[in-house]
Write a protein that holds these residues in place. Structure first.
Motif, PDB file in Angstrom:
ATOM      1  N   MET B   1       5.620  -2.333  16.489  1.00 44.73           N
ATOM      2  CA  MET B   1       4.501  -1.800  15.719  1.00 44.73           C
ATOM      3  C   MET B   1       3.862  -0.651  16.486  1.00 44.73           C
ATOM      4  SD  MET B   1       2.541  -4.898  13.894  1.00 44.73           S
ATOM      5  CE  MET B   1       2.408  -5.986  15.327  1.00 44.73           C
ATOM      6  N   ALA B   2       4.132   0.526  15.999  1.00 46.31           N
ATOM      7  CA  ALA B   2       3.579   1.682  16.724  1.00 46.31           C
ATOM      8  C   ALA B   2       3.422   2.850  15.770  1.00 46.31           C
ATOM      9  CB  ALA B   2       4.501   2.073  17.873  1.00 46.31           C
ATOM     10  N   TYR B   3       2.506   3.694  16.112  1.00 43.01           N
ATOM     11  CA  TYR B   3       2.384   4.946  15.367  1.00 43.01           C
ATOM     12  C   TYR B   3       3.541   5.839  15.791  1.00 43.01           C
ATOM     13  CZ  TYR B   3      -2.317   3.173  14.830  1.00 43.01           C
ATOM     14  OH  TYR B   3      -3.394   2.384  14.549  1.00 43.01           O
ATOM     15  N   LEU B   4       4.115   6.572  14.850  1.00 44.62           N
ATOM     16  CA  LEU B   4       5.264   7.393  15.218  1.00 44.62           C
ATOM     17  C   LEU B   4       4.955   8.880  15.266  1.00 44.62           C
ATOM     18  CD1 LEU B   4       8.015   5.539  13.161  1.00 44.62           C
ATOM     19  CD2 LEU B   4       7.582   5.396  15.618  1.00 44.62           C
ATOM     20  N   HIS B   5       4.520   9.413  14.144  1.00 42.16           N
ATOM     21  CA  HIS B   5       4.378  10.859  14.103  1.00 42.16           C
ATOM     22  C   HIS B   5       3.139  11.241  13.304  1.00 42.16           C
ATOM     23  CE1 HIS B   5       7.331  13.940  15.453  1.00 42.16           C
ATOM     24  NE2 HIS B   5       6.433  14.744  14.892  1.00 42.16           N
ATOM     25  N   LEU B   6       2.551  12.346  13.705  1.00 42.56           N
ATOM     26  CA  LEU B   6       1.413  12.871  12.960  1.00 42.56           C
ATOM     27  C   LEU B   6       1.777  14.251  12.451  1.00 42.56           C
ATOM     28  CD1 LEU B   6      -1.721  13.246  12.268  1.00 42.56           C
ATOM     29  CD2 LEU B   6      -1.881  14.244  14.543  1.00 42.56           C
ATOM     30  N   PHE B   7       1.536  14.513  11.190  1.00 47.54           N
ATOM     31  CA  PHE B   7       1.620  15.907  10.752  1.00 47.54           C
ATOM     32  C   PHE B   7       0.496  16.272   9.809  1.00 47.54           C
ATOM     33  CE2 PHE B   7       3.741  15.517   6.563  1.00 47.54           C
ATOM     34  CZ  PHE B   7       4.367  14.278   6.661  1.00 47.54           C
ATOM     35  N   ILE B   8       0.110  17.530   9.875  1.00 49.26           N
ATOM     36  CA  ILE B   8      -1.026  18.015   9.095  1.00 49.26           C
ATOM     37  C   ILE B   8      -0.549  19.168   8.221  1.00 49.26           C
ATOM     38  CG2 ILE B   8      -3.374  18.946   9.218  1.00 49.26           C
ATOM     39  CD1 ILE B   8      -3.536  17.788  12.056  1.00 49.26           C
ATOM     40  N   VAL B   9      -0.839  19.058   6.936  1.00 44.93           N
ATOM     41  CA  VAL B   9      -0.380  20.064   5.979  1.00 44.93           C
ATOM     42  C   VAL B   9      -1.600  20.750   5.381  1.00 44.93           C
ATOM     43  CG1 VAL B   9       0.986  20.422   3.887  1.00 44.93           C
ATOM     44  CG2 VAL B   9       1.573  18.561   5.435  1.00 44.93           C
ATOM     45  N   ASN B  10      -1.588  22.070   5.343  1.00 43.61           N
ATOM     46  CA  ASN B  10      -2.752  22.761   4.774  1.00 43.61           C
ATOM     47  C   ASN B  10      -2.696  22.770   3.255  1.00 43.61           C
ATOM     48  OD1 ASN B  10      -1.074  24.839   3.968  1.00 43.61           O
ATOM     49  ND2 ASN B  10      -1.698  26.255   5.551  1.00 43.61           N
ATOM     50  N   LYS B  11      -3.712  23.378   2.624  1.00 46.87           N
ATOM     51  CA  LYS B  11      -3.820  23.177   1.175  1.00 46.87           C
ATOM     52  C   LYS B  11      -2.734  23.903   0.391  1.00 46.87           C
ATOM     53  CE  LYS B  11      -7.342  26.659   0.178  1.00 46.87           C
ATOM     54  NZ  LYS B  11      -8.443  26.771   1.114  1.00 46.87           N
ATOM     55  N   SER B  12      -2.021  24.824   1.047  1.00 47.01           N
ATOM     56  CA  SER B  12      -0.934  25.473   0.316  1.00 47.01           C
ATOM     57  C   SER B  12       0.437  24.927   0.716  1.00 47.01           C
ATOM     58  CB  SER B  12      -1.011  26.982   0.516  1.00 47.01           C
ATOM     59  OG  SER B  12      -1.301  27.300   1.846  1.00 47.01           O
ATOM     60  N   GLY B  13       0.457  23.824   1.429  1.00 40.54           N
ATOM     61  CA  GLY B  13       1.721  23.174   1.723  1.00 40.54           C
ATOM     62  C   GLY B  13       2.371  23.580   3.033  1.00 40.54           C
ATOM     63  N   GLY B  14       1.680  24.386   3.802  1.00 43.09           N
ATOM     64  CA  GLY B  14       2.222  24.801   5.098  1.00 43.09           C
ATOM     65  C   GLY B  14       1.899  23.775   6.173  1.00 43.09           C
ATOM     66  N   LEU B  15       2.872  23.545   7.045  1.00 44.34           N
ATOM     67  CA  LEU B  15       2.646  22.600   8.143  1.00 44.34           C
ATOM     68  C   LEU B  15       1.819  23.306   9.214  1.00 44.34           C
ATOM     69  CD1 LEU B  15       3.875  19.721   9.099  1.00 44.34           C
ATOM     70  CD2 LEU B  15       5.213  21.141  10.629  1.00 44.34           C
ATOM     71  N   ILE B  16       0.657  22.755   9.560  1.00 44.69           N
ATOM     72  CA  ILE B  16      -0.140  23.432  10.583  1.00 44.69           C
ATOM     73  C   ILE B  16      -0.167  22.683  11.913  1.00 44.69           C
ATOM     74  CG2 ILE B  16      -1.601  24.785   9.031  1.00 44.69           C
ATOM     75  CD1 ILE B  16      -3.761  22.679   9.331  1.00 44.69           C
ATOM     76  N   HIS B  17       0.326  21.457  11.917  1.00 45.41           N
ATOM     77  CA  HIS B  17       0.368  20.735  13.190  1.00 45.41           C
ATOM     78  C   HIS B  17       1.315  19.557  13.045  1.00 45.41           C
ATOM     79  CE1 HIS B  17      -1.325  19.699  17.133  1.00 45.41           C
ATOM     80  NE2 HIS B  17      -1.200  18.445  16.778  1.00 45.41           N
ATOM     81  N   HIS B  18       2.115  19.316  14.057  1.00 42.89           N
ATOM     82  CA  HIS B  18       2.893  18.078  14.053  1.00 42.89           C
ATOM     83  C   HIS B  18       3.156  17.666  15.484  1.00 42.89           C
ATOM     84  CE1 HIS B  18       7.051  19.068  15.382  1.00 42.89           C
ATOM     85  NE2 HIS B  18       6.645  20.289  15.113  1.00 42.89           N
ATOM     86  N   ARG B  19       3.170  16.386  15.711  1.00 37.29           N
ATOM     87  CA  ARG B  19       3.442  15.895  17.057  1.00 37.29           C
ATOM     88  C   ARG B  19       3.877  14.433  16.997  1.00 37.29           C
ATOM     89  NH1 ARG B  19      -1.761  14.651  20.605  1.00 37.29           N
ATOM     90  NH2 ARG B  19      -0.352  13.090  21.427  1.00 37.29           N
ATOM     91  N   ALA B  20       4.621  14.038  17.996  1.00 41.10           N
ATOM     92  CA  ALA B  20       5.016  12.643  18.107  1.00 41.10           C
ATOM     93  C   ALA B  20       3.844  11.869  18.694  1.00 41.10           C
ATOM     94  CB  ALA B  20       6.230  12.511  19.002  1.00 41.10           C
TER      95      ALA B  20
END
Lengths: 197, 138
Positions: B1-20
């Motif tokens: 049981m663990a968190y795996l990945h975080l990603f953040i998508v802006n309002k037009s669908g572009g990825l603005i941040h991702h990290r393990a």
């Protein structure tokens, strides 16, 4: 709001105790920097612009604090004006004194004010010193208003092990501190030396 | 049981941040993440349209599978914070909200951050590390 509580009706002699939230301030200051950023062509110009907006604040806060000061005295010595800045000015603007005030060892005309948590770069990741230029402008304004011509610049220095200071609640602790370098003009130093005798 | 990945998508669908978020996280390249981000953005929009009930919070909040759960939190301004985690991981919504707070503190209040642009802030990474530390997952 009733008329009697308007900001203009308040006695100017009374120090203000009401506070603004750090978030509201953070967004406002961020807008100020962005305003200047769109008008500046380089980082150094941005620094200059921020310093010049702080300059007026410094000039006026000197007037205001001197007026509020009961004995109505004017600082005439380098050390006392610097102490005035790092305690009185800091307290009235930021609610606390600066962390330390030091004289440069290598250069006799240079003094440094240290702050571990200047509010101008609380939320900044890169270019912290640029953001702190606003405070260096305030210092410059106070000094110029008091008759001490000086060049003030803001720098960011990594803090050493064991020097850790707690930052804002809810924010990661800072790994650097701001140094405001104050370089007095020759005339000011000569005058101060004369007063020593 | 663990968190795996975080990603953040802006309002037009572009990825603005991702990290393990942990070392269990599968290694996926940035290009793939960009694709996942925009695909998820579209799915989220379509899910909102397809929903028979017009609720206030439309779109995808949770996808559960046998090997993965995906949890999404959309802010008022349309930014989506998404975390993938192993099944059974708890408090994902709380973590997402804390990350939202970190985003407002470390990105939005940063005068040098441009809206809708990738977040490359040390402060933000550290804030996320702190949150992960608090929720017991390193």
């Amino acid at each position: 709001m009733s008329k009697s509580t308007s900001i203009l009706d308040r006695p100017i002699l009374k120090p203000r105790t009401d506070q603004v939230s750090m978030s509201a301030y953070g967004y406002l200051y961020s807008e100020l920097v962005q305003y200047h950023q769109t008008r500046a062509s380089s980082i150094s110009e941005l620094e200059e612009r921020l310093a010049s907006s702080g300059y007026g604040v410094g000039f006026k806060i000197l007037e205001l604090l001197s007026y509020r000061n009961k004995d109505n005295r004017r600082e005439t010595r380098i050390m006392s004006i610097l102490q005035f800045i790092s305690s009185s000015v800091w307290k009235s603007l930021f609610g606390r004194a600066a962390d330390s005030l030091e004289k440069s060892i290598e250069h006799t005309d240079e003094y440094m004010i240290f702050d571990y948590n200047p509010i101008t770069s609380n939320f900044v990741s890169v270019n912290k010193a640029v953001s702190d230029a606003y405070i260096s402008g305030i210092i410059g304004g106070v000094l110029e208003g008091a008759g001490f011509t000086a060049r003030v610049s803001a720098h960011s220095v990594d803090i050493e092990e064991g020097e850790m200071k707690n930052g804002l609640i809810g924010m990661p602790s800072r790994k650097d501190k701001a140094v405001f370098l104050i370089k007095f003009s020759e005339k000011v130093l000569e005058r101060d030396a004369k007063l020593d005798r | 049981m663990a968190y795996l990945h975080l990603f953040i998508v802006n309002k037009s669908g572009g990825l603005i941040h991702h990290r393990a978020l942990s070392h269990h996280a599968p290694q996926i390249g940035t290009n793939e993440w960009l694709r996942i981000g925009s695909t998820f953005h579209s799915l989220h929009a379509i899910a909102g349209e397809a929903s028979p009930v017009k609720a206030k919070h439309d779109g995808i909040e949770l996808i559960e599978g046998e090997g993965l759960i995906l949890c999404c939190f959309q802010t008022r301004t349309g930014i989506k914070f998404v975390i993938t985690a192993e099944p059974g991981t708890r408090f994902i919504q709380n973590v997402l909200k804390e990350i939202y707070v970190a985003y407002t503190d470390c990105a939005l209040k940063d005068p040098f951050y441009e809206l809708e642009m990738p977040i490359r802030s040390d402060l933000f990474s550290e804030a996320v590390n702190d949150i992960m530390g608090r929720f017991g997952n390193r």
